[in-house]
Motif scaffolding. Structure first.
Motif, PDB file in Angstrom:
ATOM      1  N   GLU A  73       0.834  -1.211   0.000  1.00  0.00           N
ATOM      2  CA  GLU A  73       0.000   0.000   0.000  1.00  0.00           C
ATOM      3  C   GLU A  73       0.857   1.246   0.000  1.00  0.00           C
ATOM      4  N   ARG A  74       1.925   1.212   0.795  1.00  0.00           N
ATOM      5  CA  ARG A  74       2.822   2.362   0.853  1.00  0.00           C
ATOM      6  C   ARG A  74       3.421   2.633  -0.516  1.00  0.00           C
ATOM      7  N   ILE A  75       3.849   1.570  -1.184  1.00  0.00           N
ATOM      8  CA  ILE A  75       4.435   1.721  -2.518  1.00  0.00           C
ATOM      9  C   ILE A  75       3.403   2.316  -3.476  1.00  0.00           C
TER      10      ILE A  75
ATOM     11  N   ALA B 234      11.019   6.601  -2.740  1.00  0.00           N
ATOM     12  CA  ALA B 234      10.240   5.426  -3.149  1.00  0.00           C
ATOM     13  C   ALA B 234      10.307   4.340  -2.074  1.00  0.00           C
ATOM     14  N   LYS B 235      11.458   4.259  -1.389  1.00  0.00           N
ATOM     15  CA  LYS B 235      11.615   3.262  -0.335  1.00  0.00           C
ATOM     16  C   LYS B 235      10.993   3.708   0.974  1.00  0.00           C
ATOM     17  N   ALA B 240      10.823  13.704   3.624  1.00  0.00           N
ATOM     18  CA  ALA B 240      11.368  14.961   3.091  1.00  0.00           C
ATOM     19  C   ALA B 240      10.290  16.005   2.849  1.00  0.00           C
ATOM     20  N   GLY B 241       9.121  15.829   3.444  1.00  0.00           N
ATOM     21  CA  GLY B 241       8.097  16.861   3.309  1.00  0.00           C
ATOM     22  C   GLY B 241       6.844  16.390   2.596  1.00  0.00           C
ATOM     23  N   ASP B 242       6.955  15.307   1.841  1.00  0.00           N
ATOM     24  CA  ASP B 242       5.782  14.709   1.224  1.00  0.00           C
ATOM     25  C   ASP B 242       6.103  13.241   0.972  1.00  0.00           C
ATOM     26  N   ASP B 243       5.086  12.460   0.597  1.00  0.00           N
ATOM     27  CA  ASP B 243       5.356  11.030   0.396  1.00  0.00           C
ATOM     28  C   ASP B 243       5.129  10.621  -1.056  1.00  0.00           C
ATOM     29  N   ILE B 244       5.334  11.577  -1.963  1.00  0.00           N
ATOM     30  CA  ILE B 244       5.116  11.295  -3.381  1.00  0.00           C
ATOM     31  C   ILE B 244       6.460  11.191  -4.089  1.00  0.00           C
TER      32      ILE B 244
END
Lengths: 176, 284
Positions: A73-75, B234-235, B240-244
């Motif tokens: 899900e995280r990926i 990605a890992k 760093a401020g966002d998860d995209i």
């Protein structure tokens, strides 16, 4: 699995997962050494607050699968705006592949460490585990075309061949 | 004449830029090193002695020198040894990083982890590409987001607005910066690099890691830090401020000659390093 704990929770007999060094770099206790009463007292005097110890693996099958699900899900979330990039797509697939490998390793090691009734039972449990794990995770490595991961390399364990009732496990990812 | 909202925003942004001119001063030790190194007679031993005078700093430097970044088979037990084995530029980079460690940790939860992750990934990518300056590129990876540190510590209100925008619009940190501020952490990084007299080889990745196609001095360095940043996000190592996952620059990909099949060996080398670097999250 390594775990950081407070020094006042440390107990003699626990094994250090990481070495302990003094502020100026001097080594106080090496990795894999056993914690003693004397060491605990010394650390307390030196204002060292935490140590990293080896914790016995206690994850259940559900834990492992749950963690793997969460990682998937995280990926998915991380790549939610990467739809049109073939390179990022490859990165995503690689991460998924590696997470499946992690899952399968953890599942296999769980089954292998479970108590069985006698030697034959243990061998069968081991093969069964590897077969189940291989079945679950036999996706070829991403980007691989020829020589893909689901090859049928012979299993090196001697008692895996021709044992009645035992399936020959596929060696998933062995010849990437 | 009534000022339009756009003009008002620009006036506000100019005020912010002036405020940010109060950049943190370069850590004393880094300034001292730079000074004595200007003298060509200065020996490596002298530089080593200077650094070693600060025991707390030296301990941090040695911990980093002995960490999974460099994968040394023998323990580095002194600053002079570190200088000999890792070279002056790398040690100077570790000194700088150790000096600002507290700042980084205070600025944004997860940013330190993201930085060491990016450093490790930069080193692995550079080594995978057969480069012999992998350790120096690793230092660039360590420092690439210093602009965010300054933003967080010097402009906390602006930082708060950026983070709110990230959450509200589900956008990337630098996209939110673009909407809320008139500058971004990359530009701040550049100002900091100038203020601290950092070499352009380090300033360039700080400034251009989101636009690697613009790098001119050492395009491969910036390209590597760019890809490393993507991989570490990605890992999910650090924050760093966002998860995209950021977009991958086709130019960076091309410059480095990477292929999709390179991700697997890179990640396989990186994973164990990240696992043991978790211990570096407390540098004391």
């Amino acid at each position: 699995m390594a775990k950081r704990i407070a020094v006042d929770k440390a107990r003699p007999g626990q094994i250090l997962a990481e070495e302990i060094t003094r502020q100026d770099g001097v080594l106080l206790a090496g990795r894999a050494s056993e914690i003693t009463e004397g060491l605990i007292r010394m650390l307390g005097r030196m204002n060292i607050d935490t140590v990293v110890i080896e914790e016995a693996e206690r994850r259940t099958r559900e834990d492992i699968l749950g963690e793997w699900q969460a990682e998937l899900e995280r990926i998915g979330r991380a790549f939610r705006r990467a739809a049109d990039s073939p390179e990022l797509g490859a990165l995503r697939k690689t991460l998924i592949f590696l997470s499946e490998q992690e899952r399968d390793k953890a599942l296999a090691s769980l089954e292998l460490s479970e108590p069985a009734e006698g030697g034959e039972g243990a061998a069968a449990a081991g093969e069964g585990a590897a077969a189940r794990a291989a079945g679950a995770g036999a996706t070829p490595g991403p980007g691989q075309t020829s020589g893909g991961g689901a090859g049928s390399a012979a299993d090196p364990r001697p008692d895996a061949r021709g044992k009645p009732g035992a399936r020959r496990p596929k060696a998933a990812g062995k010849d990437r | 004449m009534e000022t339009e909202p756009a003009v008002q925003d620009r006036m506000q942004a100019k005020k912010e830029v002036r405020r940010i001119k109060n950049l943190p001063t370069v850590p004393g030790i880094v300034a001292k090193i730079s000074r004595i190194v200007e003298n060509p007679e200065t020996s490596v031993a002298e530089v080593g002695r200077l650094i070693a005078q600060d025991q707390v700093l030296s301990a941090k430097v040695l911990r980093m020198a002995n960490s999974a970044f460099f994968g040394m088979s023998r323990k580095i037990s002194s600053i002079s040894q570190a200088l000999v084995i890792l070279g002056f530029e790398v040690v100077k980079g570790l000194v700088l990083t150790s000096s600002v460690f507290d700042m980084i940790q205070k600025s944004m939860a997860g940013l330190w982890e993201h930085s060491i992750g990016c450093a490790a990934a930069s080193g692995v990518i550079a080594a995978h590409l057969g480069r012999d300056d992998a350790e120096e590129i690793l230092v660039a990876g360590l420092l690439h987001d210093l602009g965010k540190v300054v933003l967080a510590l010097n402009l906390p209100e602006e930082m708060r607005r950026v983070r709110e925008r990230v959450a509200a619009d589900d956008i990337r940190f630098y996209e939110a910066e673009g909407l809320v501020l008139d500058f971004d952490h990359a530009e701040i990084g550049q100002w900091l690099a100038e203020h601290w007299n950092l070499p352009e080889s380090l300033a360039e990745p700080m400034r251009l890691h989101h636009r690697p196609e613009k790098a001119v001095l050492k395009p491969e360095w910036t390209a590597i830090v760019h890809v490393a940043d993507i991989i570490v996000r990605a890992k999910g190592f650090g924050h760093a401020g966002d998860d995209i996952v950021p977009p991958l620059s086709p130019r960076a990909w091309e410059i480095l000659g990477l292929r999709k099949t390179d991700f697997l060996p890179i990640l396989e080398k990186l994973d164990p390093k990240l696992a043991s670097l978790r211990d570096l999250t407390a540098l004391n």
